[in-house]
Design a protein around this motif. Sequence first.
Motif, PDB file in Angstrom:
ATOM      1  N   VAL A  45       0.851  -1.189   0.000  1.00  0.00           N
ATOM      2  CA  VAL A  45       0.000   0.000   0.000  1.00  0.00           C
ATOM      3  C   VAL A  45       0.886   1.239   0.000  1.00  0.00           C
ATOM      4  N   MET A  46       0.274   2.383  -0.213  1.00  0.00           N
ATOM      5  CA  MET A  46       1.011   3.645  -0.228  1.00  0.00           C
ATOM      6  C   MET A  46       0.878   4.354   1.117  1.00  0.00           C
ATOM      7  N   GLU A  47       1.952   4.951   1.553  1.00  0.00           N
ATOM      8  CA  GLU A  47       1.959   5.736   2.781  1.00  0.00           C
ATOM      9  C   GLU A  47       0.806   6.758   2.776  1.00  0.00           C
ATOM     10  N   HIS A  48       0.165   6.932   3.923  1.00  0.00           N
ATOM     11  CA  HIS A  48      -0.951   7.874   4.126  1.00  0.00           C
ATOM     12  C   HIS A  48      -2.270   7.392   3.522  1.00  0.00           C
ATOM     13  N   LEU A  60      -2.291  -2.120  -3.678  1.00  0.00           N
ATOM     14  CA  LEU A  60      -3.575  -1.443  -3.501  1.00  0.00           C
ATOM     15  C   LEU A  60      -3.311   0.046  -3.396  1.00  0.00           C
ATOM     16  N   VAL A  61      -3.902   0.824  -4.295  1.00  0.00           N
ATOM     17  CA  VAL A  61      -3.570   2.243  -4.331  1.00  0.00           C
ATOM     18  C   VAL A  61      -4.784   3.084  -4.695  1.00  0.00           C
ATOM     19  N   GLU A  62      -4.866   4.270  -4.090  1.00  0.00           N
ATOM     20  CA  GLU A  62      -5.830   5.289  -4.506  1.00  0.00           C
ATOM     21  C   GLU A  62      -5.203   6.048  -5.670  1.00  0.00           C
ATOM     22  N   PRO A  63      -5.762   5.979  -6.860  1.00  0.00           N
ATOM     23  CA  PRO A  63      -5.110   6.612  -8.007  1.00  0.00           C
ATOM     24  C   PRO A  63      -5.213   8.138  -7.997  1.00  0.00           C
ATOM     25  N   LEU A 112       1.589   6.583 -11.493  1.00  0.00           N
ATOM     26  CA  LEU A 112       0.705   5.424 -11.511  1.00  0.00           C
ATOM     27  C   LEU A 112       1.018   4.524 -12.704  1.00  0.00           C
ATOM     28  N   THR A 113       1.348   5.121 -13.833  1.00  0.00           N
ATOM     29  CA  THR A 113       1.736   4.348 -15.014  1.00  0.00           C
ATOM     30  C   THR A 113       2.953   3.477 -14.718  1.00  0.00           C
ATOM     31  N   LEU A 118      -0.560  -8.068  -9.037  1.00  0.00           N
ATOM     32  CA  LEU A 118      -1.811  -7.407  -9.407  1.00  0.00           C
ATOM     33  C   LEU A 118      -1.820  -5.957  -8.928  1.00  0.00           C
ATOM     34  N   LEU A 119      -2.525  -5.104  -9.656  1.00  0.00           N
ATOM     35  CA  LEU A 119      -2.730  -3.726  -9.215  1.00  0.00           C
ATOM     36  C   LEU A 119      -4.217  -3.519  -8.963  1.00  0.00           C
TER      37      LEU A 119
END
Length: 425
Positions: free
Chosen positions: A135-138, A198-201, A217-218, A230-231
């Motif tokens: 996951v991404m920080e924050h 898992l990311v909020e784009p 993101l790309t 997987l994304l």
Amino acid sequence: MLRPQPSPVWRPFTQHLLDPVAKRIARTEGAYLIDEDGRAIFDAISSWWVITHGHRHPAIMDAIRVACERFDQIIFAEYTHEPAEELAKGLIRLAPPGLAHVFFSDSGSTSVEVALKMALGFFYNRGAPRSRIVVMEHSYHGDTVGTMSTGARGVFNAAYGPLLFNVDTIPFPEPGREQDTLDAFEQFCRGGQIAALLVEPLVLGAGGMRMYPPHLLTELKRIAEQHQTLLIADEVMTGWGRTGTLFACEQAGITPDILCTSKGMTGGAVPLAATLCSTEIFDAHLSHDRSRMFFHSSSYTANPIACAAALANLGVWQDEPVATRIGALARMHRERLAQFRSDPRFVNVRQAGTIAAFDLDVAASGYLSEVGPRLRAFFRQRDLLIRPLGNVIYLMPPYCVTADDLDRVYAAIDEAASTIVRVRP
């Protein structure tokens, strides 16, 4: 201990000993909430990011009325129905190319839970289990146990730590340090145990409306593909036009393996969520062996009335100039934000499509910053629904907003900064 005025209702994200007794809303219309005293309150955050076209859009309300004459809940494990079938087809047509199957649920949090289970089930059923999530920080992905586990650890979930599972975290791509994010993700992937990113784009919502460019993101998608990872795109907040395109992933030119959507899917009228996935992920659960089925459901999966509302929302996107309204709103934000970009009271003035955000320059920042409740009270007195994330003020109004509405909002923000925050020398 003094207790608040008696009410059996326990409201979300509310400290009942500190927050005022909630005013009752008598009705909604367009961009406004009308309270019990007849005061019109401008909904500058789309009632927690769900209202897209405006409250009680006629086409969506009519669809709900018609559906109520034919349906209530139908067990979706045993039967299907026209609203769900047509909605699934419509979602696939609108989604990034390559997504082919739709699993319905009833909230953004559950759509992400479904995505996590799909990802782990995909590798498990192929006989090569992977157990790690990056996951991404924050990040913030919801308030169920699984989604809390994948969100940033802190005040939101400190009490529930014993329930949470561990994830791997890549740093947020701060300007000039984007490569650190990419390098960290690639390093995790090299271990061969990462099931999914898992990311909020493009925009991290509850984490402070932090924004990053599409090319990042790309590149994340490229690294994921290189390592057969997987994304998962959590488009619960960013979908349905919020960042300027129907889905934020479009701006990066990618198709995620799994896409989560909710909030604006019904125009904000009623709860519904969906998790879209590729054929490959669906096929990994397809077998003559019943133990390989996808083990997830809820009592209200694919509620026909909610599906009818969402289907009507697709019609609004097709029949009305929604993209033009989104473009106009983005332009109005851009014009009004210009005055704050060199204002010493604010830092990190930013915008992504219909979302505008800026941080008040105060000594104590963060979600529990004491300036947050003061700002809320200030805006409330001016009949504006704005809920800052601590010292972060953000705007995400419905697409029916007018220039006069926004002028009033931005004037109030300017006044609030002068009234509440002392400019640093």
